[in-house]
Design a protein around this motif. Structure first.
Motif, PDB file in Angstrom:
ATOM      1  N   LEU A   1      39.184 -15.493  71.483  1.00  0.00           N
ATOM      2  CA  LEU A   1      37.962 -15.858  71.262  1.00  0.00           C
ATOM      3  C   LEU A   1      38.107 -17.156  69.918  1.00  0.00           C
ATOM      4  O   LEU A   1      37.067 -17.776  69.903  1.00  0.00           O
ATOM      5  CB  LEU A   1      37.159 -14.698  70.677  1.00  0.00           C
ATOM      6  N   GLN A   2      38.905 -16.614  69.046  1.00  0.00           N
ATOM      7  CA  GLN A   2      38.861 -17.259  67.727  1.00  0.00           C
ATOM      8  C   GLN A   2      39.282 -18.775  68.118  1.00  0.00           C
ATOM      9  O   GLN A   2      38.745 -19.844  67.516  1.00  0.00           O
ATOM     10  CB  GLN A   2      39.991 -16.888  66.762  1.00  0.00           C
TER      11      GLN A   2
ATOM     12  N   GLN B   1      38.625 -20.337  70.641  1.00  0.00           N
ATOM     13  CA  GLN B   1      37.498 -20.947  71.449  1.00  0.00           C
ATOM     14  C   GLN B   1      36.302 -21.462  70.341  1.00  0.00           C
ATOM     15  O   GLN B   1      35.890 -22.601  70.435  1.00  0.00           O
ATOM     16  CB  GLN B   1      36.580 -20.061  72.391  1.00  0.00           C
ATOM     17  N   PHE B   2      36.254 -20.595  69.499  1.00  0.00           N
ATOM     18  CA  PHE B   2      35.027 -20.939  68.372  1.00  0.00           C
ATOM     19  C   PHE B   2      35.589 -22.006  67.432  1.00  0.00           C
ATOM     20  O   PHE B   2      35.014 -22.877  66.748  1.00  0.00           O
ATOM     21  CB  PHE B   2      34.497 -19.793  67.707  1.00  0.00           C
ATOM     22  N   SER B   3      37.062 -21.994  67.150  1.00  0.00           N
ATOM     23  CA  SER B   3      37.458 -23.019  66.038  1.00  0.00           C
ATOM     24  C   SER B   3      37.259 -24.264  66.794  1.00  0.00           C
ATOM     25  O   SER B   3      37.268 -25.442  66.056  1.00  0.00           O
ATOM     26  CB  SER B   3      38.818 -22.648  65.921  1.00  0.00           C
ATOM     27  N   ALA B   4      37.213 -24.354  68.086  1.00  0.00           N
ATOM     28  CA  ALA B   4      37.080 -25.832  68.721  1.00  0.00           C
ATOM     29  C   ALA B   4      35.641 -26.431  68.330  1.00  0.00           C
ATOM     30  O   ALA B   4      35.432 -27.404  68.192  1.00  0.00           O
ATOM     31  CB  ALA B   4      37.180 -25.732  70.218  1.00  0.00           C
TER      32      ALA B   4
END
Lengths: 421, 589
Positions: free
Chosen positions: B454-455, B457-460
């Motif tokens: 999840l991290q 994905q969001f760091s993108a």
């Protein structure tokens, strides 16, 4: 200078939180006490910095969302995911829902996000815990619909429907309206979706809004048999949880279809067993009255008494009217035994429940017609010496004088309590 | 023994020709069908951390494979030793001399082990499940070779890097006996360490149990002994900034030291250390270890208030000239005396001076002396300074409190905001997740995987542009330079505007003073005074907040320290029974 003092004051209120002291009127402060008070909620343990920083993080996320700063929100979200690993099991269990709500909102609006990112995210979140599965699936489907991706929504739903365990129906109960509109939208768009819904409804559970809409659609398209089948299944399948609405839907449908009285009675009989105080019971009584069978007549009396057992129906004039009339009818039909049987269990508490002098005065004040009906019933069941009857019969009212006279006559004729006997 | 462990051994048995091997306790392969023992031993794979071949042999001999996870046997205090080692290394990187690690901390730790009866003593404490072999202090005992000394055990590297022998100097080696461990491996409460469960349940009154916060207390004691230029608040700030291992320090244990179960509660801490807490522990441990009087803190030590005041004055952008005043206050109160400053745990009322807090408190007192800080006088004086500065642009400017306030407020607000944001984003969980037992292991690993994906994905989605580089550690949180027009530097400004001549000497224009505390509490509660913000002027609140943030301490702590200084300074005032909220006092120097 005063203006700078003002500036100081303003700035002070901004960075206010520092250390909150426990106030007491005399101006004493006990910071150590504040600390202990704070731990009462956590059962004596001081809050860990983990809990403090994650809740601060949540605050930042919410702030960013309010201000539409999607970048910032995503940045904080990145750090917020760690609550899925919180040592506190309560917080850990509540985490997926919060993360879903926030994450889905970010992904919905973030410029760099795409439908694919959303799908990946939704899939991941679904895998965390079964309880969230359906909720997320349905919201996911909504999102896809929003983006006009009907096919995908359809596919999504049909795929997931086969996995839905019956544990999930409490969630449907909650979000009734939302899902209703959702389902409406889907029906307006496509017939194919109905196939999925059909599969859904066959799984044991409580699917009221779906069923209603589905049946409406079937009726609209003229598929009466299909509708009947669905409703019958829904009401009678033993695997499904006991649901009064199911029977109501079925009944209404059959009524529209002008089904035979026997059929209607059999449906309502079950409803009577589940919810004896339902307003449909009066309709049930009428059906029973009109029937030719004697045990239906007896049941009719039972049903009436049953309805009036409930506090919610005490002022229902129709019920009382029916009872008054039906008592006379029953007694004229020489079925004293029936009346006695019904009265046996009620004679100890109905008098104070319905026929106390308080009720007499109050009913007369509120609704004279109601009072009259009740007086008749009281007179029949308790005799003309009872308080209620006596109070009403003494009343002098222009409009109802005639009626009261009639009541007196009936009571004299039909009273169960007969001093002579 | 596990057949798995001997899988790689594929030879046929000489006696029965089967290929089915196990490992004996000595680590030799034996045939499971005919029980023929070979002379072949299982090689130890990773010998990177082992400096000593003798220890290698010991390893093969004694170390048993664990059912849950293969690895070494280790005790909780060995784990703490590892952590202290890492922290000492980090301090070295920060510029501290190597003696701290090799000698001071090492000795303190040894002493602790002695005092807590975990090693170096006749009767080490054990749990009931183990047979303790008590050895006399006879170095030529036949078992000595096979029982590694705790500190030279290969599982935690020796503190002494240069030393060839693993025996600590100056102590008769009293071996740490390791008996055959029979830990019930079917127990659901378990731990990676051998004594993790027992350790967390241990509750002896006289013994100070080692915890994560106490590792920092050890570090600080060593720093204090060496009179290094790192104060307690500096140390804790470095911990928060990640320059000194603390949160998730256990991640750097050697691969073979497996951590799970009860170890989690011992080593995985989820709170930052607080000044007040560590301070208490420092004294507690010093007393427990029976330490002698520490090396003297003299006027040329960094920790002397004269020098620390100078440092903090610079840091908060106050004029250098104020240093004269701080020195005066120090002299008058006697807090610069060697005997006052030096830490002596054995003294009747053992206390160590909170050097940093005290220095800052002195500055607060000086500011009160100069500006009164009653939300009135300071602004009046600022007006005067402003007028003068406008007329005399070439001269050395007079210090203008208002301008200073504006500059500092802005800077501190920015810093505070960034600090809060960084804290909110702090990632607590270690990369390798900690599980409680074999039951939840899979779940815990899965969760971690989930979080990581999840991290990712969001760091993108986050702007990859300016990544905040990890700040290099510094004693100073603020830096001010002359000539920077955006941020005025006040170091060189003069105090003429607020001082006036009185005969041969200078005194403050302000002749009033108010005490931070009118009466000190003498009852059971541990506080001598409390801090109720609304009772004080906004200027005072600002100053207290500024300095408390700098040191990362509670405002009440600083306020208390200020009160204590005033108590000494205005002894006479407190001696009188009637209360006066203002006192008239002329400062003369």
């Amino acid at each position: 200078m005063s203006d700078f003092s003002e500036e100081l004051i303003r700035s002070k209120t901004e960075d206010d939180k520092e250390e909150s002291c426990v106030f007491s009127g005399t101006g004493m402060s006990f910071p150590w006490l504040q600390k202990h008070i704070g731990t009462v909620e956590t059962g004596g343990k001081k809050e860990k910095d983990f809990a403090q920083t994650t809740s601060a993080c949540l605050g930042f996320i919410q702030e960013a969302l309010l201000k539409h700063q999607w970048q910032q929100a995503a940045d904080y979200m990145h750090s917020y995911f760690q609550i899925l690993e919180d040592s506190d099991s309560h917080k850990r269990q509540a985490a997926p829902e919060i993360i879903w709500k926030l994450g889905s909102e970010i992904l919905f609006y973030h410029p760099k996000s795409s439908v694919e990112t959303f799908n990946t995210f939704a899939d991941r979140m679904k895998n965390i815990g079964v309880m969230n599965y359906l909720k997320i699936s349905l919201q996911h489907a909504l999102y896809l619909l929003h983006h006009g991706m009907l096919e995908d929504a359809n596919r999504n739903l049909s795929f997931h429907c086969t996995y839905i365990p019956h544990l999930l129906y409490p969630f449907i109960y909650e979000d009734d309206y939302a899902y209703n509109t959702a389902s409406q939208n889907m029906f307006d768009h496509s017939w194919k979706t109905s196939v999925n819904l059909r599969a859904l409804i066959q799984t044991p559970g409580v699917w009221d809004p779906f069923v209603k809409s589905y049946v409406e659609m079937l009726e609209f398209y003229g598929d009466q048999d299909g509708a009947r089948e669905v409703l019958t299944n829904y009401a009678y399948d033993e695997k499904f949880p006991s649901n009064p609405n199911a029977h109501i839907y079925l009944y209404n449908f059959l009524k529209r279809e002008k089904a035979p009285r026997e059929k209607l009675i059999s449906v309502l009989k079950i409803l009577y067993q589940i919810v004896p105080s339902h307003k449909l019971m009066l309709e049930f009584h009428r059906l029973l009255r009109k029937s030719e069978k004697e045990d239906h007549h007896k049941l009719g009396l039972e049903v009436l008494f049953g309805v009036l057992d409930f506090a919610g129906c005490t002022k229902n004039i129709t019920a009382w009217k029916y009872l008054a009339k039906y008592l006379r009818q029953t007694l004229m039909g020489n079925h004293l035994a029936w009346v006695q049987e019904e009265w046996k269990t009620r004679k100890n508490w109905w008098p104070s429940f319905h026929f106390s002098s308080f009720w007499a005065k109050s009913d007369w004040k509120e609704d004279k017609a109601l009072a009259c009906e009740k007086a008749l019933v009281a007179g029949i069941l308790l005799g003309k010496g009872c308080r209620y009857f006596r109070f009403i019969s003494k009343q002098d009212d222009q409009v109802l004088r005639k009626k009261i006279k009639q009541i007196k006559k009936s009571v004299k004729k039909h009273s169960v309590v007969n001093p002579g006997l | 023994m596990d057949l798995e462990e001997a899988k790689e051994f594929r030879e046929r048995c000489t006696q029965c020709a089967a290929v089915s091997w196990g490992l004996t306790d000595e680590g030799k392969y034996y045939c499971t069908s005919c029980h023929n023992v070979t002379e072949r031993s299982k090689e130890v794979i990773n010998t990177g951390a082992i400096p000593n071949t003798k220890i290698q042999a010991i390893n093969r001999g004694l170390k048993r494979k664990r059912k849950l996870e293969k690895g070494w046997d280790w005790y909780v205090c060995e784990g703490f030793q590892q952590i202290l080692y890492q922290q000492a290394e980090a301090l070295k990187t920060l510029g501290v001399g190597p003696e701290l690690k090799n000698e001071v901390l090492h000795n303190f730790w040894k002493r602790y082990l002695q005092k807590s009866k975990q090693a170096y003593c006749k009767n080490p404490i054990y749990t009931s499940g183990r047979k303790a072999t008590v050895l006399e202090d006879n170095p030529s005992h036949s078992d000595w070779d096979s029982e590694p000394d705790l500190l030279s055990d290969f599982s935690c590297p020796s503190f002494v890097e240069s030393g060839t022998d693993s025996q600590p100097d100056g102590h008769t080696p009293k071996p740490f006996p390791i008996s055959k461990v029979s830990q019930s491996e079917t127990a659901s409460i378990c731990s990676g360490s051998l004594d993790g469960v027992e350790y967390s349940l241990r509750k002896e009154k006289e013994i100070v149990k080692m915890t994560m916060p106490r590792t920092l207390a050890f570090c600080y004691l060593s720093l204090l002994w060496q009179r290094e230029t790192i104060t307690l608040s500096d140390l804790l700030r470095f911990v928060e900034e990640g320059h000194i291992p603390y949160i998730n320090a256990f991640q750097h244990f050697p691969e073979e030291m497996k951590l799970y179960g009860r170890d989690k509660g011992i080593f995985a801490i989820e709170s930052w250390p607080t000044y007040e807490d560590i301070y208490k522990k420092v004294i507690e441990i010093a007393k427990f270890l029976d330490l002698p009087r520490f090396p003297d803190i003299t006027e040329d030590s960094y920790l002397h208030p004269n020098i620390l005041c100078m440092k903090y004055l610079m840091e908060v952008n106050l004029p250098d000239e104020m240093n004269d005043l701080t020195c005066q206050v120090v002299k008058m109160t006697g807090i610069g005396e060697v005997d006052f400053l030096t830490f002596d745990p054995i003294a009747k009322m053992a206390k160590t001076v909170k050097y940093d807090v005290q220095a800052v408190a002195v500055i607060v007192v000086v500011l009160k002396l100069l500006f009164l800080l009653d939300d009135n006088l300071e602004w009046t004086l600022s007006n005067i300074a402003e007028k003068y500065n406008e007329k005399n642009k070439e001269d050395k400017p007079w210090f203008d409190f208002r301008k200073w306030y504006q500059v500092m407020k802005k800077s501190i607000d920015e810093k505070k905001q960034k600090w809060e944001e960084a804290r909110a984003k702090y990632l607590w969980k270690s990369e390798k997740p900690l599980y409680h037992s074999s039951i939840d292991r899979a779940v815990v690993y899965k969760r971690r995987e989930m979080v990581v994906s999840l991290q990712k994905q969001f760091s993108a989605l986050v702007d990859s542009a300016p990544t905040v580089e990890k700040k290099s550690p510094s004693s100073f949180q603020f830096n001010w330079t002359e000539g920077d027009s955006a941020r005025t530097c006040f170091h060189g400004h003069g105090l003429q505007g607020i001082l006036k001549k009185k005969g041969q000497s200078l005194t403050t224009k302000n002749s009033l003073y108010w005490l931070s505390t009118q009466k000190f509490c003498r009852s059971y509660c541990k506080h001598v005074t409390t801090y109720e913000e609304s009772n004080f002027s906004l200027s005072y609140q600002f100053i207290i907040n500024l300095f408390s943030f700098l040191l990362r301490i509670k405002t009440s702590s600083l306020h208390e320290e200020v009160s204590l200084i005033e108590k000494i300074l205005f002894k006479r005032k407190y001696g009188k029974t009637k209360k006066k909220s203002r006192s008239r006092k002329g400062r003369k120097y």
